[in-house]
Design an enzyme around this catalytic site. Structure first.
Site, mmCIF file in Angstrom:
data_model
loop_
_atom_site.group_PDB
_atom_site.id
_atom_site.type_symbol
_atom_site.label_atom_id
_atom_site.label_comp_id
_atom_site.label_asym_id
_atom_site.label_seq_id
_atom_site.Cartn_x
_atom_site.Cartn_y
_atom_site.Cartn_z
ATOM 1 N N ALA A 172 -4.966 12.225 8.036
ATOM 2 C CA ALA A 172 -4.647 13.255 8.950
ATOM 3 C C ALA A 172 -5.363 14.415 8.561
ATOM 4 O O ALA A 172 -6.367 15.254 9.335
ATOM 5 C CB ALA A 172 -3.204 13.694 9.181
ATOM 6 N N HIS B 104 11.270 -0.683 3.202
ATOM 7 C CA HIS B 104 10.211 -1.899 3.652
ATOM 8 C C HIS B 104 10.723 -3.162 2.946
ATOM 9 O O HIS B 104 11.076 -3.115 1.839
ATOM 10 C CB HIS B 104 8.824 -1.526 3.030
ATOM 11 N N ARG C 244 11.382 -4.509 10.015
ATOM 12 C CA ARG C 244 11.630 -4.128 8.774
ATOM 13 C C ARG C 244 13.081 -3.554 8.374
ATOM 14 O O ARG C 244 13.474 -3.973 7.504
ATOM 15 C CB ARG C 244 10.486 -2.844 8.342
ATOM 16 N N HIS D 187 9.401 3.427 1.980
ATOM 17 C CA HIS D 187 8.113 3.229 2.098
ATOM 18 C C HIS D 187 7.499 4.099 2.983
ATOM 19 O O HIS D 187 6.265 4.703 2.675
ATOM 20 C CB HIS D 187 7.986 1.790 2.836
#
Lengths: 647, 257
Positions: free
Chosen positions: A44, A266, A337, A408
């Site tokens: 980003a 995760h 997940r 995660h």
């Protein structure tokens, strides 16, 4: 706190184009009069800094690493989604939008997600043009795979290093602008405070981590792209340096913090091996396409495996519990997940966990190897198997892999409106640092998409719009001589001095571990009212202890990893309390947030759309004052809210 | 239970860029063989902090072998003895109880030591800034499938692009040459159709910057490839030499930039 989301009028599919038309433009020859600060150089930040500089703005970009190429976006493995429909399998902008809203368990803002889906195609074009070596078919066209349980093949990838290649693409665009002098790059600098003038973000205070020097930087707008806060758990898949400090400092200056309790665990990480471990390593989720997840049915058998007395291969078929296949027959080992992670935790809670700590389950390729042959499996997952063997010393072709869930990604973050502008005017937030697009759970291969969407295609427009509205007469008007800079710098200095002068006995790392333990136990995969209330008390006590018994060796005049960690842990402790408050407030289960009080009879998450279809935004009120909750209602005009079922 | 080991560490300590460094010897106890090399150093740091001494400073971040931060020479080999492995992915099971391990920073003139094991690798960034990019302003791209790229070309570009910019190649080279690093980026971008327009300009500019930063020339020793944690091939240097020669000839007749 003003939570006007500024969603443009009109049908969903026309909102972004009409908004782009209605935005204020800055004349190209006037752009050089403005300066923009970008904090963070990941997908980003790097792409935003490069794109803003391409447009002609003067950009200063800051990163804590020794080079912008090392931002943690680099570690993403799997891929990046885009609604190209190159596979002619029924994908569309609307389907990617729909899947993302549903995957986020209906806790994301429709208009933002639609825009993300809309620009996803441009991202792939941009990256290919940039030289990202995406995987190709023999005919020369881009290859795709299906990822994270999606029913279409929309994921683009570059071997198992997609994040690396996308980041290096953004880094090369950024490097070009640095070479041209349009971006001034500050490596080894960390942002320690935000400076506001007349309510607007006008600069930052940073510490040069190589020399210890504090410096002031003024600008016409500030972009934070400082990543997520997963390291609040101490052990996570985040890089060691990932921290919440920049975002939390901005929060203390008035930026609303949204949904901090939405964290993603995760399911396929390598289990913890001992108390000296510093981080957890993720194994790509793609392994679940062929691996079968199981634990022994009998806790005693599991105990023997843990001690090394029983070889897992010798456990008979009937004595194995393939718990995902049993509980979710239609999705099986590919269940999302959050659901897979919780199921693994339950098995371990029942004493059926494997690995030396009892916190692990098997991911077994025995049947896949029998079916497809070892060579096929090697072609598909060779690099992952090698990585596993490198870390654990076990050969997964012979012994089943062991996995356990780990933190995660963090969906929560600084609140932003449709323009990605925070509650502080002039401060924009991109990538994982904002709360914008993933609701309560992020789908695989969507993080890279969001980072680049924000940086290449959203912020360059919306930051320009803000600057245009401010007017060229005000460009560059605020300088570092303004008293607000002196105040912020003194504030940072006092805090640094305090950290160094406590003179206690406990190291920053030790406090960090204790913090992580509290958060993981009480604000991890399963949360309860009682546990969270206890955690808030424990964290307050920990904070007190930290500020009276911390020991930071060394001084402030150069590289001091202890001082850096101390400052980050101090913010993490406060932030952890906010997470717990948020989790306590949210009396429902949704996505990554599972409250044990709110579940169905068979243990599935129970959402409460009537009372909790909102983003919870917290306003900082003072060190020992409870933060104030504000709500942004989430209105679904296009998607019908439904219960996620993977049975 | 996992096996543990006791080790003797000889670690380079240097207060700052301007001070003189020296090896200090430390003992670490009960290191589990499942720990990574950097976790072993964390243990040492905690021991030092306990005694009120400053821990060893070293660059590290992702600890999964991809960010390229970690940079230390272990028993004379950049990133240590395991092939194609960064220091952060090196596990202690490759060492044995009672062993003495020498740890020092990258040794190369263009990478001055800032503190202990931390060096300044900004010359790598400047090499990229001078030409390691394909110009494509955001918003200007054509459809990604408009330019087909053969699988072989894409795979080759990916092999080259796998470089993590850690600098082990420079540290391993007796000439402190950055040819493998520069060659990898040039090969990645020059081989792709998107990168052709700037090919000659890129190659000349990056080599000029590389030379200007004080890196030595390549004399085909091959230590760089052996030390590279991503197994970047010496072929990338050949590719660079080829493209550099072509660019120079073209430039002789008609300036390319």
């Amino acid at each position: 706190m003003n939570l006007d989301s500024k969603i443009p009028e009109g049908p969903l599919s026309e909102k972004w184009s009409s908004h782009k038309f209605n935005m204020k433009l800055v004349n190209p020859s006037n752009r050089r009069k403005y300066s923009v600060i970008v904090v963070g150089s990941g997908l980003a930040g790097g792409s935003a800094a490069a794109s803003l500089a391409e447009q002609g703005y003067n950009v200063s970009c800051f990163c804590y690493q020794d080079s912008p190429r090392r931002a943690h976006s680099i570690a993403a493995q799997g891929g990046i989604n885009a609604s190209k429909n190159y596979q002619n399998d029924g994908d569309s902008v609307y389907r990617l939008f729909y899947d993302t809203v549903k995957g986020g368990d209906y806790r994301a803002r429709e208009a933002n997600v639609y825009r993300l889906s809309e620009v996803s195609s441009d991202i792939i074009d941009q990256c290919a043009a940039n030289g990202v070596p995406f995987a190709r078919e023999y005919g020369g066209l881009l290859a795709n795979r299906s990822f994270g349980g999606a029913q279409v093949s929309r994921t683009f990838y570059a071997r198992g290093q997609t994040g690396q290649q996308l980041l290096l693409g953004a880094y090369s665009a950024l490097s070009k602008q640095i070479g041209l002098g349009k971006v001034k790059m500050f490596n080894r600098h960390e942002m320690l405070d935000l400076v506001k003038v007349d309510g607007h973000a006008k600069g930052i205070i940073v510490r040069n981590m190589a020399t210890g020097e504090l410096t002031r930087h003024a600008s016409d707008a500030v972009v934070l792209a400082t990543g997520g806060y997963g390291n609040v758990f101490f052990l996570s898949t985040n890089a060691q340096g990932c921290n919440v400090t920049a975002a939390y400092r901005a929060h203390k200056r008035g930026a609303g913090m949204a949904n901090p309790c939405y964290t993603q665990i995760h399911p396929t990480c390598i289990p913890v091996h001992g108390d000296k471990q510093s981080k957890l390593t993720l194994m790509s989720e793609s392994l679940r396409n062929d691996g079968r997840i199981w634990t022994p049915k009998d806790a005693e058998v599991a105990a023997k495996i843990r001690k090394g007395e029983t070889d897992p291969n010798s456990v008979a078929e009937d004595d194995r519990d393939y718990f995902l296949e049993r509980k979710y027959p239609s999705f099986g080992n590919l269940a999302p997940r959050d659901i897979s992670s919780r199921a693994a935790k339950e098995a371990c809670d029942e004493g059926r966990g494997v690995a030396s700590t009892g916190l692990g389950v098997f991911l077994d390729f025995r049947d896949a190897i029998k079916r497809d042959g070892q060579n096929t499996i090697k072609e598909r997952y060779g690099n992952l198997f090698d990585m596993y063997q490198c870390i654990t010393g076990d050969n997964p072709y012979e012994t089943p892999m062991m996995i356990f869930p780990a933190v995660h990604y963090t969906m929560g973050g600084l609140w932003v409106d449709y323009n990605l502008e925070s509650t502080i005017p002039g401060m924009f937030v991109g990538g994982e640092a904002n709360f914008s697009d993933h609701g309560a759970n992020r789908l695989g291969a969507s993080a890279l998409m969001q980072g680049l969407s924000d940086g290449y295609f959203v912020l360059p427009y919306t930051v320009g719009n803000y600057l245009g509205k401010q007017g060229v007469a005000d460009a560059g008007k605020v300088t570092t001589e303004h008293p607000a800079f002196a105040e912020a710098e003194a504030n940072v200095k006092a805090r640094t001095d305090k950290l160094l002068s406590i003179g206690g006995t406990e190291s920053p790392r030790s406090f960090h571990k204790r913090l992580g333990h509290i958060i993981w136990e009480q604000c991890g995969m399963a949360r309860s009212k009682e546990g969270l209330e206890g955690a808030i008390k424990d964290l307050q006590a920990l904070r007190k202890e930290f500020w009276t018994n911390l020991r930071v060796v060394g001084d402030a005049d150069g590289i001091n990893p202890e001082l850096e960690r101390a400052g980050r842990v101090a913010d993490f402790i406060e932030f952890g309390e906010l997470m717990c408050r948020d989790a306590l407030m949210r009396e429902e289960s949704c996505g990554g947030h599972f409250r044990v009080e709110h579940q169905t009879e068979d243990g599935e998450a129970l959402r409460d759309d009537e009372n909790f279809a909102f983003a919870g935004v917290w306003e900082y009120k003072g060190d020992d004052i409870e933060p104030q909750l504000h709500k942004e209602s989430l209105i679904y005009e296009n998607v019908e809210l439904a219960t996620r079922s993977y049975k | 239970m996992e096996k543990t080991m006791d080790l003797t560490l000889k670690v380079w300590r240097q207060k700052s860029a301007n001070s003189t460094g020296t090896f200090e010897t430390y003992g670490v106890k009960d290191v589990s063989e499942g720990s990574s090399f950097l976790e072993m150093l964390d243990t040492l740091s905690e021991d030092l902090v306990e005694k009120g001494k400053e821990p060893v400073a070293f660059d590290h971040d992702c600890r999964e072998g991809i960010c390229g931060s970690c940079s230390m020479t272990i028993n004379g080999i950049p990133h240590g003895p395991e092939k194609a492995t960064t220091a952060c992915q090196l596990h202690m099971r490759h060492f044995h109880d009672g062993q003495t391990i020498t740890i020092e920073p990258w040794r190369a003139k263009p990478f001055p030591v800032i503190k202990d094991l931390v060096v300044d690798r900004s010359p790598f960034d400047r090499i990229i800034q001078s030409g390691g990019f394909i110009t494509s302003r955001a918003g200007s791209a054509v459809d990604a499938n408009a330019i087909p790229i053969s699988k072989a070309t894409a795979d080759y570009a990916m092999d080259a692009a796998a470089c993590i910019g850690c600098g082990a190649c420079v540290a391993a080279c007796p000439n402190a040459s950055a040819m493998l690093f520069t060659g990898a980026k040039v090969s990645h971008m020059n081989s792709l159709p998107q990168g052709k327009a700037e090919k000659d300009r890129r190659t000349l500019a990056m080599v000029a910057t590389m030379d200007g930063e004080g890196f030595g020339g390549c004399t085909n020793v091959g230590e760089c490839e052996a030390a590279c944690p991503k197994s970047i091939s010496l072929d990338m240097i050949a590719h660079l030499n080829r493209d550099y020669a072509t660019a120079q000839i073209k430039n002789f007749f008609k300036p390319v930039a």
